[in-house]
Design an enzyme around this catalytic site. Structure first.
Site, PDB file in Angstrom:
ATOM      1  N   ASN A  45      11.638  -0.970  -0.302  1.00 31.43           N
ATOM      2  CA  ASN A  45      10.937  -0.074   0.613  1.00 31.43           C
ATOM      3  C   ASN A  45      10.295  -0.974   1.664  1.00 31.43           C
ATOM      4  O   ASN A  45       9.304  -1.641   1.384  1.00 31.43           O
ATOM      5  CB  ASN A  45       9.875   0.722  -0.154  1.00 31.43           C
ATOM      6  CG  ASN A  45       8.997   1.553   0.773  1.00 31.43           C
ATOM      7  OD1 ASN A  45       9.285   1.675   1.968  1.00 31.43           O
ATOM      8  ND2 ASN A  45       7.918   2.118   0.240  1.00 31.43           N
ATOM      9  N   TRP A  46      10.903  -0.983   2.840  1.00 34.57           N
ATOM     10  CA  TRP A  46      10.398  -1.884   3.893  1.00 34.57           C
ATOM     11  C   TRP A  46       9.110  -1.378   4.535  1.00 34.57           C
ATOM     12  O   TRP A  46       8.496  -2.090   5.324  1.00 34.57           O
ATOM     13  CB  TRP A  46      11.485  -2.058   4.977  1.00 34.57           C
ATOM     14  CG  TRP A  46      12.545  -3.037   4.584  1.00 34.57           C
ATOM     15  CD1 TRP A  46      12.574  -3.823   3.464  1.00 34.57           C
ATOM     16  CD2 TRP A  46      13.734  -3.358   5.326  1.00 34.57           C
ATOM     17  NE1 TRP A  46      13.704  -4.595   3.465  1.00 34.57           N
ATOM     18  CE2 TRP A  46      14.426  -4.342   4.596  1.00 34.57           C
ATOM     19  CE3 TRP A  46      14.266  -2.906   6.531  1.00 34.57           C
ATOM     20  CZ2 TRP A  46      15.639  -4.883   5.035  1.00 34.57           C
ATOM     21  CZ3 TRP A  46      15.473  -3.439   6.969  1.00 34.57           C
ATOM     22  CH2 TRP A  46      16.152  -4.426   6.226  1.00 34.57           C
ATOM     23  N   LYS A  47       8.734  -0.141   4.261  1.00 32.20           N
ATOM     24  CA  LYS A  47       7.540   0.451   4.879  1.00 32.20           C
ATOM     25  C   LYS A  47       7.632   0.282   6.406  1.00 32.20           C
ATOM     26  O   LYS A  47       8.720   0.379   6.946  1.00 32.20           O
ATOM     27  CB  LYS A  47       6.275  -0.167   4.269  1.00 32.20           C
ATOM     28  CG  LYS A  47       6.299  -0.057   2.726  1.00 32.20           C
ATOM     29  CD  LYS A  47       5.006  -0.389   2.061  1.00 32.20           C
ATOM     30  CE  LYS A  47       5.175  -0.246   0.545  1.00 32.20           C
ATOM     31  NZ  LYS A  47       3.960  -0.474  -0.194  1.00 32.20           N
TER      32      LYS A  47
ATOM     33  N   HIS B 261       5.784   9.028  -1.433  1.00 31.38           N
ATOM     34  CA  HIS B 261       5.172   7.715  -1.671  1.00 31.38           C
ATOM     35  C   HIS B 261       3.644   7.867  -1.615  1.00 31.38           C
ATOM     36  O   HIS B 261       3.133   8.651  -0.823  1.00 31.38           O
ATOM     37  CB  HIS B 261       5.656   6.713  -0.610  1.00 31.38           C
ATOM     38  CG  HIS B 261       5.268   5.308  -0.959  1.00 31.38           C
ATOM     39  ND1 HIS B 261       4.014   4.809  -0.712  1.00 31.38           N
ATOM     40  CD2 HIS B 261       5.957   4.316  -1.582  1.00 31.38           C
ATOM     41  CE1 HIS B 261       3.953   3.558  -1.168  1.00 31.38           C
ATOM     42  NE2 HIS B 261       5.119   3.240  -1.693  1.00 31.38           N
TER      43      HIS B 261
ATOM     44  N   GLU C 145       1.456   6.160  -0.266  1.00 31.75           N
ATOM     45  CA  GLU C 145       0.872   5.953   1.070  1.00 31.75           C
ATOM     46  C   GLU C 145       0.988   7.226   1.906  1.00 31.75           C
ATOM     47  O   GLU C 145       0.113   7.530   2.718  1.00 31.75           O
ATOM     48  CB  GLU C 145       1.562   4.752   1.756  1.00 31.75           C
ATOM     49  CG  GLU C 145       1.095   3.440   1.142  1.00 31.75           C
ATOM     50  CD  GLU C 145       2.118   2.323   1.163  1.00 31.75           C
ATOM     51  OE1 GLU C 145       3.086   2.393   1.923  1.00 31.75           O
ATOM     52  OE2 GLU C 145       1.924   1.360   0.386  1.00 31.75           O
TER      53      GLU C 145
ATOM     54  N   GLU D 106       4.908   4.330  -9.615  1.00 33.98           N
ATOM     55  CA  GLU D 106       4.202   3.299  -8.872  1.00 33.98           C
ATOM     56  C   GLU D 106       2.695   3.482  -9.048  1.00 33.98           C
ATOM     57  O   GLU D 106       2.085   4.287  -8.330  1.00 33.98           O
ATOM     58  CB  GLU D 106       4.538   3.387  -7.380  1.00 33.98           C
ATOM     59  CG  GLU D 106       6.006   3.226  -7.065  1.00 33.98           C
ATOM     60  CD  GLU D 106       6.242   2.698  -5.659  1.00 33.98           C
ATOM     61  OE1 GLU D 106       6.958   1.711  -5.539  1.00 33.98           O
ATOM     62  OE2 GLU D 106       5.685   3.252  -4.686  1.00 33.98           O
TER      63      GLU D 106
ATOM     64  N   GLY E 246       0.922  -3.553  -3.534  1.00 31.99           N
ATOM     65  CA  GLY E 246       0.454  -4.506  -2.528  1.00 31.99           C
ATOM     66  C   GLY E 246      -0.762  -5.314  -2.947  1.00 31.99           C
ATOM     67  O   GLY E 246      -1.399  -5.965  -2.127  1.00 31.99           O
TER      68      GLY E 246
ATOM     69  N   SER F  44       4.002  -4.405  -6.811  1.00 31.03           N
ATOM     70  CA  SER F  44       3.975  -5.869  -6.884  1.00 31.03           C
ATOM     71  C   SER F  44       5.110  -6.469  -7.710  1.00 31.03           C
ATOM     72  O   SER F  44       4.921  -7.457  -8.413  1.00 31.03           O
ATOM     73  CB  SER F  44       2.613  -6.353  -7.403  1.00 31.03           C
ATOM     74  OG  SER F  44       1.587  -5.968  -6.505  1.00 31.03           O
TER      75      SER F  44
ATOM     76  N   GLY G 125       8.292  -3.302  -2.597  1.00 29.10           N
ATOM     77  CA  GLY G 125       7.717  -3.284  -1.250  1.00 29.10           C
ATOM     78  C   GLY G 125       7.785  -4.670  -0.626  1.00 29.10           C
ATOM     79  O   GLY G 125       8.837  -5.126  -0.177  1.00 29.10           O
ATOM     80  N   GLY G 126       6.667  -5.368  -0.632  1.00 25.87           N
ATOM     81  CA  GLY G 126       6.536  -6.674   0.035  1.00 25.87           C
ATOM     82  C   GLY G 126       7.680  -7.648  -0.245  1.00 25.87           C
ATOM     83  O   GLY G 126       8.203  -8.276   0.681  1.00 25.87           O
TER      84      GLY G 126
HETATM   85  P1  13P Z   1       4.615  -3.725  -3.259  1.00 25.84           P
HETATM   86  O1  13P Z   1       5.875  -4.183  -3.952  1.00 25.84           O
HETATM   87  O2  13P Z   1       4.362  -4.413  -1.957  1.00 25.84           O
HETATM   88  O3  13P Z   1       3.448  -3.746  -4.196  1.00 25.84           O
HETATM   89  O4  13P Z   1       4.844  -2.188  -2.852  1.00 25.84           O
HETATM   90  C1  13P Z   1       5.324  -1.321  -3.795  1.00 25.84           C
HETATM   91  C2  13P Z   1       5.708  -0.056  -3.123  1.00 25.84           C
HETATM   92  O5  13P Z   1       4.863   0.667  -2.635  1.00 25.84           O
HETATM   93  C3  13P Z   1       7.133   0.276  -3.040  1.00 25.84           C
HETATM   94  O6  13P Z   1       7.326   1.589  -2.635  1.00 25.84           O
END
Ligand code: 13P
Length: 252
Positions: A10-12, A95, A97, A167, A173, A213, A234-235
């Protein structure tokens, strides 16, 4: 249980089209032989470029959100029909967020999941508890309820094709990962809830991923558990080497 692993990035709100194309070209070379399903959920502006670059590779492309209506006066929104028209295959829905910053609710999540199936998109539905809810011992209640509401009104076949991503919000994050045991237990709870409503045969088909993470250094342990069917990253999905190493951790 014979479920195939899914490793989704997930590149956000990251990556420009040229960066996306470069990433996909580099990743595709090293994941030609992998058994897992590899998905990159990219910003809308990268979709078309990513889809073109990912042609004839085993990397699939997803969006990070969609609207449940087909067309209409919804400024700034993108519908499932529009995603399907350019051959997007997956879409992240709900998600945390989006739930936190963009007023996503269990009800809108359910509408979006239904709409995704109308357009043959595979939804990746996110559920997860906050730190406060975890500390109050409410994890199981929260995640099973979110799962139930997200899947409400779907056919057995649709449920089987839904991907769930557990999640925990406190792990996103933050560098804090749930222990593989805790993550596996939460995922078992989610599967049990699906079993309660749709039966064992359906529940055993649903891919349930862990997110929060995930890195190359902790992926293997997570993937070795009984019920974790992959990861939503994510990251660490922004770095080709790191993401490739996560993918490799899922290869037996
Ligand atoms: P991180 O891997 O950066 O913690 O993010 C997880 C995430 O929100 C994937 O959708």
């Amino acid at each position: 249980m014979g479920r195939r692993k899914i490793i989704a990035g997930n590149w956000k709100m990251n990556m420009l089209p040229n960066e996306a194309m470069d990433f996909i070209t580099r990743l595709s070379e090293s994941v030609r032989e992998t058994k897992s399903e590899i998905v990159l959920c990219v910003p809308y502006t990268d979709l078309f470029y990513s889809l073109l670059t990912a042609q004839n590779t085993n990397i699939k492309i997803g969006a990070q959100n969609m609207h449940w209506e087909e067309t209409g006066a919804y400024t700034g929104e993108v519908s499932g029909k529009m995603l399907k028209a350019i051959n997007v295959e997956y879409v992240i829905i709900g998600h945390s967020e989006r739930r936190e910053y963009f007023a996503e609710t269990d009800e809108t999540v359910n509408k979006k999941v239904k709409s995704a199936f109308n357009y043959n998109l595979k939804p990746i539905v996110c559920v997860g508890e906050t730190l406060e809810q975890k500390e109050l011992g409410k994890t199981s209640e929260i995640i099973t309820n979110q799962t139930k509401l997200a899947l409400e009104g779907l056919s057995d076949e649709q449920v089987k094709n839904t991907i769930i991503a557990y999640e925990p919000i406190w792990a996103i994050g933050t560098g804090k990962t749930a222990t593989s045991e805790d993550a596996n237990n939460s995922i078992k709870e989610i599967r049990k809830e699906i079993e309660k409503i749709y039966g064992e045969e359906v529940a055993n088909k649903v891919a349930i991923l862990y997110g929060g993470s995930v890195k190359a250094s902790n992926a293997k342990e997570l993937f070795e558990t009984s019920d974790i069917d992959g990861a939503l990253v994510g990251g660490a999905s922004l770095n080709v080497e790191e993401f490739k190493n996560i993918i490799m951790s899922a290869e037996k």
